[in-house]
Design a protein around this motif. Sequence first.
Motif, PDB file in Angstrom:
ATOM      1  N   ARG A 139       1.106  -1.338   0.423  1.00  0.00           N
ATOM      2  CA  ARG A 139      -0.234   0.095  -0.036  1.00  0.00           C
ATOM      3  C   ARG A 139       1.160   1.266   0.252  1.00  0.00           C
ATOM      4  O   ARG A 139       2.145   1.645   0.950  1.00  0.00           O
ATOM      5  CB  ARG A 139      -0.585  -0.423   1.281  1.00  0.00           C
ATOM      6  N   VAL A 140       0.190   2.478  -0.946  1.00  0.00           N
ATOM      7  CA  VAL A 140       1.494   3.238  -1.064  1.00  0.00           C
ATOM      8  C   VAL A 140       0.800   4.379  -0.890  1.00  0.00           C
ATOM      9  O   VAL A 140      -0.825   4.436  -1.134  1.00  0.00           O
ATOM     10  CB  VAL A 140       2.809   3.199  -2.580  1.00  0.00           C
ATOM     11  N   THR A 141       1.358   5.267  -0.651  1.00  0.00           N
ATOM     12  CA  THR A 141       0.410   7.011  -0.284  1.00  0.00           C
ATOM     13  C   THR A 141       0.634   7.568  -2.034  1.00  0.00           C
ATOM     14  O   THR A 141       1.966   8.374  -1.466  1.00  0.00           O
ATOM     15  CB  THR A 141       0.571   7.707   0.367  1.00  0.00           C
ATOM     16  N   VAL A 142      -0.109   8.196  -2.638  1.00  0.00           N
ATOM     17  CA  VAL A 142       0.805   8.417  -3.933  1.00  0.00           C
ATOM     18  C   VAL A 142      -0.422  10.603  -3.524  1.00  0.00           C
ATOM     19  O   VAL A 142      -1.531  10.098  -3.809  1.00  0.00           O
ATOM     20  CB  VAL A 142       0.628   8.551  -4.752  1.00  0.00           C
ATOM     21  N   ALA A 143       0.660  12.022  -3.762  1.00  0.00           N
ATOM     22  CA  ALA A 143      -0.476  12.226  -3.555  1.00  0.00           C
ATOM     23  C   ALA A 143      -1.839  12.927  -2.855  1.00  0.00           C
ATOM     24  O   ALA A 143      -2.921  13.027  -2.504  1.00  0.00           O
ATOM     25  CB  ALA A 143      -0.948  13.107  -4.620  1.00  0.00           C
ATOM     26  N   GLY A 144      -1.387  12.197  -1.590  1.00  0.00           N
ATOM     27  CA  GLY A 144      -2.272  11.906  -0.162  1.00  0.00           C
ATOM     28  C   GLY A 144      -3.150  11.112  -0.654  1.00  0.00           C
ATOM     29  O   GLY A 144      -4.156  10.941   0.666  1.00  0.00           O
ATOM     30  N   GLU A 145      -3.233  10.099  -1.686  1.00  0.00           N
ATOM     31  CA  GLU A 145      -4.434   9.205  -1.838  1.00  0.00           C
ATOM     32  C   GLU A 145      -3.702   7.561  -1.845  1.00  0.00           C
ATOM     33  O   GLU A 145      -2.686   7.642  -2.431  1.00  0.00           O
ATOM     34  CB  GLU A 145      -4.569   9.303  -3.297  1.00  0.00           C
ATOM     35  N   PRO A 146      -4.279   6.740  -0.631  1.00  0.00           N
ATOM     36  CA  PRO A 146      -3.589   5.472  -0.593  1.00  0.00           C
ATOM     37  C   PRO A 146      -3.744   4.931  -1.509  1.00  0.00           C
ATOM     38  O   PRO A 146      -4.891   4.968  -2.222  1.00  0.00           O
ATOM     39  CB  PRO A 146      -4.286   4.890   0.601  1.00  0.00           C
ATOM     40  N   ALA A 147      -3.165   3.837  -2.149  1.00  0.00           N
ATOM     41  CA  ALA A 147      -2.971   3.403  -3.217  1.00  0.00           C
ATOM     42  C   ALA A 147      -2.986   1.764  -3.431  1.00  0.00           C
ATOM     43  O   ALA A 147      -1.840   1.917  -2.951  1.00  0.00           O
ATOM     44  CB  ALA A 147      -2.992   3.658  -4.241  1.00  0.00           C
ATOM     45  N   PRO A 148      -3.614   0.958  -2.978  1.00  0.00           N
ATOM     46  CA  PRO A 148      -3.246  -0.669  -2.997  1.00  0.00           C
ATOM     47  C   PRO A 148      -2.647  -0.943  -4.117  1.00  0.00           C
ATOM     48  O   PRO A 148      -3.188  -0.738  -5.505  1.00  0.00           O
ATOM     49  CB  PRO A 148      -4.429  -1.548  -2.692  1.00  0.00           C
ATOM     50  N   LEU A 149      -1.108  -1.695  -4.003  1.00  0.00           N
ATOM     51  CA  LEU A 149      -0.647  -2.385  -5.768  1.00  0.00           C
ATOM     52  C   LEU A 149      -0.340  -4.178  -5.523  1.00  0.00           C
ATOM     53  O   LEU A 149      -0.116  -4.502  -3.967  1.00  0.00           O
ATOM     54  CB  LEU A 149       0.064  -1.466  -5.392  1.00  0.00           C
ATOM     55  N   TYR A 150      -0.649  -4.917  -6.526  1.00  0.00           N
ATOM     56  CA  TYR A 150      -0.815  -6.297  -5.990  1.00  0.00           C
ATOM     57  C   TYR A 150       0.266  -6.856  -6.822  1.00  0.00           C
ATOM     58  O   TYR A 150      -0.270  -6.427  -8.198  1.00  0.00           O
ATOM     59  CB  TYR A 150      -2.266  -6.696  -6.052  1.00  0.00           C
ATOM     60  N   TYR A 197      12.075  -5.952  -8.116  1.00  0.00           N
ATOM     61  CA  TYR A 197      12.859  -6.886  -6.824  1.00  0.00           C
ATOM     62  C   TYR A 197      14.604  -7.108  -6.350  1.00  0.00           C
ATOM     63  O   TYR A 197      14.994  -7.089  -6.130  1.00  0.00           O
ATOM     64  CB  TYR A 197      12.611  -7.797  -6.675  1.00  0.00           C
ATOM     65  N   HIS A 198      15.521  -6.825  -7.949  1.00  0.00           N
ATOM     66  CA  HIS A 198      16.497  -6.705  -8.002  1.00  0.00           C
ATOM     67  C   HIS A 198      16.694  -7.905  -7.341  1.00  0.00           C
ATOM     68  O   HIS A 198      18.679  -7.714  -6.761  1.00  0.00           O
ATOM     69  CB  HIS A 198      17.641  -5.365  -7.877  1.00  0.00           C
ATOM     70  N   GLY A 199      16.270  -9.536  -7.604  1.00  0.00           N
ATOM     71  CA  GLY A 199      17.389  -9.958  -7.532  1.00  0.00           C
ATOM     72  C   GLY A 199      17.225 -10.790  -5.917  1.00  0.00           C
ATOM     73  O   GLY A 199      17.626 -11.658  -4.836  1.00  0.00           O
ATOM     74  N   THR A 200      16.272  -9.443  -5.327  1.00  0.00           N
ATOM     75  CA  THR A 200      16.132  -9.677  -3.383  1.00  0.00           C
ATOM     76  C   THR A 200      14.709  -9.815  -3.072  1.00  0.00           C
ATOM     77  O   THR A 200      13.378 -10.132  -3.981  1.00  0.00           O
ATOM     78  CB  THR A 200      16.116  -8.357  -2.830  1.00  0.00           C
ATOM     79  N   SER A 201      13.882 -10.035  -1.679  1.00  0.00           N
ATOM     80  CA  SER A 201      12.644  -9.840  -1.131  1.00  0.00           C
ATOM     81  C   SER A 201      12.233  -9.002  -1.370  1.00  0.00           C
ATOM     82  O   SER A 201      11.004  -8.718  -0.480  1.00  0.00           O
ATOM     83  CB  SER A 201      12.742 -11.200   0.032  1.00  0.00           C
ATOM     84  N   SER A 202      12.694  -7.579  -1.785  1.00  0.00           N
ATOM     85  CA  SER A 202      12.112  -6.027  -1.628  1.00  0.00           C
ATOM     86  C   SER A 202      12.209  -5.020  -2.568  1.00  0.00           C
ATOM     87  O   SER A 202      12.683  -5.447  -3.644  1.00  0.00           O
ATOM     88  CB  SER A 202      13.687  -5.341  -0.345  1.00  0.00           C
ATOM     89  N   CYS A 203      10.318  -4.714  -2.276  1.00  0.00           N
ATOM     90  CA  CYS A 203      10.197  -4.478  -4.330  1.00  0.00           C
ATOM     91  C   CYS A 203      10.454  -2.964  -4.286  1.00  0.00           C
ATOM     92  O   CYS A 203      10.417  -2.054  -3.362  1.00  0.00           O
ATOM     93  CB  CYS A 203       8.851  -4.955  -3.958  1.00  0.00           C
ATOM     94  N   THR A 204      11.228  -2.717  -5.125  1.00  0.00           N
ATOM     95  CA  THR A 204      11.501  -1.509  -5.232  1.00  0.00           C
ATOM     96  C   THR A 204      10.785  -0.648  -6.301  1.00  0.00           C
ATOM     97  O   THR A 204      10.527  -1.017  -7.410  1.00  0.00           O
ATOM     98  CB  THR A 204      12.869  -1.096  -6.200  1.00  0.00           C
ATOM     99  N   ILE A 205       9.758   0.392  -5.350  1.00  0.00           N
ATOM    100  CA  ILE A 205       8.409   1.086  -6.565  1.00  0.00           C
ATOM    101  C   ILE A 205       8.808   2.373  -6.845  1.00  0.00           C
ATOM    102  O   ILE A 205       9.456   3.399  -5.943  1.00  0.00           O
ATOM    103  CB  ILE A 205       7.705   0.895  -5.776  1.00  0.00           C
ATOM    104  N   GLU A 228       9.986   8.138 -11.259  1.00  0.00           N
ATOM    105  CA  GLU A 228      11.249   8.561 -10.702  1.00  0.00           C
ATOM    106  C   GLU A 228      11.393   7.499  -9.426  1.00  0.00           C
ATOM    107  O   GLU A 228       9.952   7.036  -9.139  1.00  0.00           O
ATOM    108  CB  GLU A 228      10.897  10.149  -9.982  1.00  0.00           C
ATOM    109  N   ASP A 229      12.617   7.713  -8.557  1.00  0.00           N
ATOM    110  CA  ASP A 229      12.142   5.851  -7.066  1.00  0.00           C
ATOM    111  C   ASP A 229      11.285   6.609  -6.224  1.00  0.00           C
ATOM    112  O   ASP A 229      11.229   7.942  -6.262  1.00  0.00           O
ATOM    113  CB  ASP A 229      13.551   6.166  -6.467  1.00  0.00           C
ATOM    114  N   PHE A 230       9.669   5.876  -5.745  1.00  0.00           N
ATOM    115  CA  PHE A 230       9.356   6.631  -4.600  1.00  0.00           C
ATOM    116  C   PHE A 230       9.248   5.784  -3.261  1.00  0.00           C
ATOM    117  O   PHE A 230       9.640   6.786  -2.068  1.00  0.00           O
ATOM    118  CB  PHE A 230       8.253   5.792  -5.137  1.00  0.00           C
ATOM    119  N   ALA A 231       9.752   4.350  -3.200  1.00  0.00           N
ATOM    120  CA  ALA A 231      10.577   3.518  -2.079  1.00  0.00           C
ATOM    121  C   ALA A 231      10.914   2.094  -1.995  1.00  0.00           C
ATOM    122  O   ALA A 231      10.542   1.736  -3.412  1.00  0.00           O
ATOM    123  CB  ALA A 231       8.373   3.173  -1.090  1.00  0.00           C
TER     124      ALA A 231
END
Length: 482
Positions: A312-323, A352-360, A386-389
């Motif tokens: 779940r990310v928040t973009v411009a104050g708006e929560p948005a789920p991603l699957y 994921y760049h080969g890991t278990s952490s997702c670059t968004i 642009e990199d977000f999280a």
Amino acid sequence: MTLTQRIQELLQNLCVDFPERESCLRLGFLAAVNNEPFYLYGRTGSGKNLLTSRLISAFKDARVLQVGSRQHDFPAKVSDFDLIIFQNFNPIDDSTKENVRNSLRYNNNATVILSSDIRPENAMGRAEIADEITLTISMPDSLSPEALCSLLQNQGKLQNFHTPEELAISNEEKLAWKEEIKKVELSEDTLALVGKIAELCSQNGIYVPISKWLALTNMAKAIAFFNGRNKTTFADTLFLGGPIWGRSTSNNIVMESFNGIVKTVMLKDLANLAENAYDAEGLYRRVKSMMHSSNNLYETKEFNGEPCICYRVTVAGEPAPLYVPLRYIETDEDFNPFNELRQIEKHVRCNYHGTSSCTISIDAAVKGIGLRNNMSRNGNAPTKFEDFATLPTYILRENDPEVAKQKKLQLEEFRKEAQSQMEQQAKILRTLRDIYQANKVYRTDLFCDIPLFDKIQGELRSLFDMVNGIATKLKETQELYK
């Protein structure tokens, strides 16, 4: 001398010093032999009169009626002629229209030619004869510099042109050939191709009367006959892919779709090959990822028919789920996740760049307005991410034996799939090779439209290369198991 050799020499003779109009002359000859009426269209000086004079010379003692634009006296019995040529045809009065209609209706075994610089749809529409003209032959507007120089050097030959007696066609021969042409069989491929063109015409409001279809297929039979065959092939129908249909819009519709229709007929046993090409690259990535990833059990949620990791990310104050589909974890692949609407979210990119952490990464255009804002759906500008999280994935259990077992089973299924697809792609390659090789003999046929033929063969080669690339990737996938 065989009939094929004779017609080949005759056509070569007719085309001498008539540069860049050879295909028009061959098509006109084919129509004349079959007594099919045609409209000869071209600007003043494009060679229309030269073409008709060459056609006249192809027939022995041809009885010719040439009607000028200002000719008012018209014979009462047009059946006495072998060729009826309306030069500078312009249906400006009822008399001209009536003369043309009578010629088309009572010509017996004569060929009616309408020669004009008026667009076919306009002239035939005004004369109300569009349904009675078998095809249109359009002359090129100009000559290339090389062809022009050749023409200027051979002006004398144009005036002294004649057809050798042994090559010219007698009326008796023409009548006998017509009976033999009737016996030529239309192949299944020819009928399928004509049927698909007819369907295309129907879908696009192009009216083609049954009499015209009969005339066009008779011309295909004639091509087969002059090439020594008793059954038509796809090569005998290539003239249907040219600008013969009268109206420019009709020509464009048929010409744009013709190659695709030919390929569909040729590849009837390989339906939708290009559209449904097997994703060998995807299988390779899945196998490689499974072999090099851990056996961890991750917290997932079933979404869009597959296990996904929810962020779940928040973009411009708006929560948005991603699957994010689980299949992407621990890979190095860029991909777009699903949004809550079960659609691919094109404004978000993950890796994921080969890991278990997702670059968004987020599309810079929507960072200030949110993913759900309507404005974010309408932009045509290039996407700039642009990199977000970077968000972690929750691991329920490391080196889970059940995950290892499932991966082993899945890898075995993928191995079998790769083997099965290898066999299928090899079969497709053999079929494409056989079709290509079988077609090669038609390139030297009489009346073959070589540029169009080469284009179709080129597309077959491209399909072969595409399938060969799939087979190569499948082989690479199998080598991962070694």
